[in-house]
Design a protein around this motif. Sequence first.
Motif, PDB file in Angstrom:
ATOM      1  N   LEU A 144      11.961  58.617  38.791  1.00 41.80           N
ATOM      2  CA  LEU A 144      11.222  59.860  38.617  1.00 41.80           C
ATOM      3  C   LEU A 144      10.601  60.286  39.934  1.00 41.80           C
ATOM      4  O   LEU A 144       9.920  59.503  40.599  1.00 41.80           O
ATOM      5  CB  LEU A 144      10.118  59.687  37.573  1.00 41.80           C
ATOM      6  CG  LEU A 144      10.600  59.451  36.142  1.00 41.80           C
ATOM      7  CD1 LEU A 144       9.466  58.924  35.282  1.00 41.80           C
ATOM      8  CD2 LEU A 144      11.155  60.720  35.544  1.00 41.80           C
ATOM      9  N   PRO A 171      -3.080  66.975  39.694  1.00 42.69           N
ATOM     10  CA  PRO A 171      -2.045  66.445  38.797  1.00 42.69           C
ATOM     11  C   PRO A 171      -0.684  66.337  39.475  1.00 42.69           C
ATOM     12  O   PRO A 171      -0.369  67.092  40.399  1.00 42.69           O
ATOM     13  CB  PRO A 171      -2.005  67.487  37.673  1.00 42.69           C
ATOM     14  CG  PRO A 171      -3.324  68.161  37.729  1.00 42.69           C
ATOM     15  CD  PRO A 171      -3.718  68.178  39.172  1.00 42.69           C
ATOM     16  N   LEU A 172       0.109  65.403  38.989  1.00 39.84           N
ATOM     17  CA  LEU A 172       1.481  65.256  39.458  1.00 39.84           C
ATOM     18  C   LEU A 172       2.403  66.144  38.624  1.00 39.84           C
ATOM     19  O   LEU A 172       2.229  66.293  37.420  1.00 39.84           O
ATOM     20  CB  LEU A 172       1.954  63.815  39.325  1.00 39.84           C
ATOM     21  CG  LEU A 172       1.206  62.740  40.111  1.00 39.84           C
ATOM     22  CD1 LEU A 172       1.933  61.415  39.990  1.00 39.84           C
ATOM     23  CD2 LEU A 172       1.066  63.139  41.560  1.00 39.84           C
ATOM     24  N   PHE A 187       6.337  66.342  37.663  1.00 43.29           N
ATOM     25  CA  PHE A 187       7.504  65.461  37.663  1.00 43.29           C
ATOM     26  C   PHE A 187       8.807  66.222  37.484  1.00 43.29           C
ATOM     27  O   PHE A 187       8.856  67.262  36.815  1.00 43.29           O
ATOM     28  CB  PHE A 187       7.398  64.447  36.520  1.00 43.29           C
ATOM     29  CG  PHE A 187       6.470  63.304  36.788  1.00 43.29           C
ATOM     30  CD1 PHE A 187       5.117  63.435  36.543  1.00 43.29           C
ATOM     31  CD2 PHE A 187       6.955  62.103  37.280  1.00 43.29           C
ATOM     32  CE1 PHE A 187       4.248  62.375  36.800  1.00 43.29           C
ATOM     33  CE2 PHE A 187       6.091  61.041  37.535  1.00 43.29           C
ATOM     34  CZ  PHE A 187       4.741  61.172  37.296  1.00 43.29           C
ATOM     35  N   GLY A 188       9.866  65.666  38.067  1.00 45.67           N
ATOM     36  CA  GLY A 188      11.214  66.094  37.729  1.00 45.67           C
ATOM     37  C   GLY A 188      11.643  65.433  36.427  1.00 45.67           C
ATOM     38  O   GLY A 188      10.898  64.651  35.833  1.00 45.67           O
ATOM     39  N   ASN A 189      12.870  65.746  35.990  1.00 40.90           N
ATOM     40  CA  ASN A 189      13.354  65.225  34.718  1.00 40.90           C
ATOM     41  C   ASN A 189      13.954  63.830  34.817  1.00 40.90           C
ATOM     42  O   ASN A 189      14.378  63.275  33.800  1.00 40.90           O
ATOM     43  CB  ASN A 189      14.378  66.181  34.109  1.00 40.90           C
ATOM     44  CG  ASN A 189      13.701  67.315  33.376  1.00 40.90           C
ATOM     45  OD1 ASN A 189      12.631  67.136  32.803  1.00 40.90           O
ATOM     46  ND2 ASN A 189      14.299  68.491  33.410  1.00 40.90           N
ATOM     47  N   GLY A 190      14.000  63.293  36.006  1.00 36.37           N
ATOM     48  CA  GLY A 190      14.436  61.915  36.149  1.00 36.37           C
ATOM     49  C   GLY A 190      15.921  61.774  36.408  1.00 36.37           C
ATOM     50  O   GLY A 190      16.733  62.647  36.049  1.00 36.37           O
TER      51      GLY A 190
END
Lengths: 116, 118
Positions: free
Chosen positions: B90, B106-107, B109-112
């Motif tokens: 991630l 806050p972070l 995130f991408g979808n992994g």
Amino acid sequence: SQQGEEDPQALSIQEGENATMNCSYKTSINNLQWYRQNSGRGLVHLILIRSNEREKHSGRLRVTLDTSKKSSSLLITASRAADTASYFCATDRGIYQETSGSRLTFGEGTQLTVNP
Amino acid sequence: DVKVTQSSRYLVKRTGEKVFLECVQDMDHENMFWYRQDPGLGLRLIYFSYDVKMKEKGDIPEGYSVSREKKERFSLILESASTNQTSMYLCASSFVAAAKVGGNSPLHFGNGTRLTVT
């Protein structure tokens, strides 16, 4: 072990019920954040509570923070099937670096299942 | 909305291959992070970067390296992939915290990328 540890590991409830998840941590923090992850996807930020705050609300979410007990709880009211996901708490380690701010440490998450 | 894009959703590589995982963010964030997620272990920080060409080791940097040549792009490199690097990877980005009290922003995130090393 992880700085943030969620409890319970798994929770199964009926639609309309409230869901409560807890997070405990070991060292002092600047803030605590809650994230949600749908299956196979990335994490989405839900709410941030600072160390000098005790409670925070966002829509159907209510977060509390007790720094004396080093614990936080996330309450989801009137749950829906779409709330089914894993929920993570994340803490910084109370060490602020001028260049990058604090580094977050994530717990292992609570898997919430809301049954229709 | 902030968008963090990881180049591949699924990747299968052989042991010993060199693997590149790419991540791009479109919000001019200073910080970028690589985590890996494994059952029972949660998310563990591999590396992060707070500026172009700057990097810092996370909790589990062994076997990995990173590259940040442009602000919007952060690459994770597995020099010689091994089966124990099979995992969900991630990428995330964030602004540098504006104030010392209150800590991180806050972070996002991408979808992994689900990487399998055989």
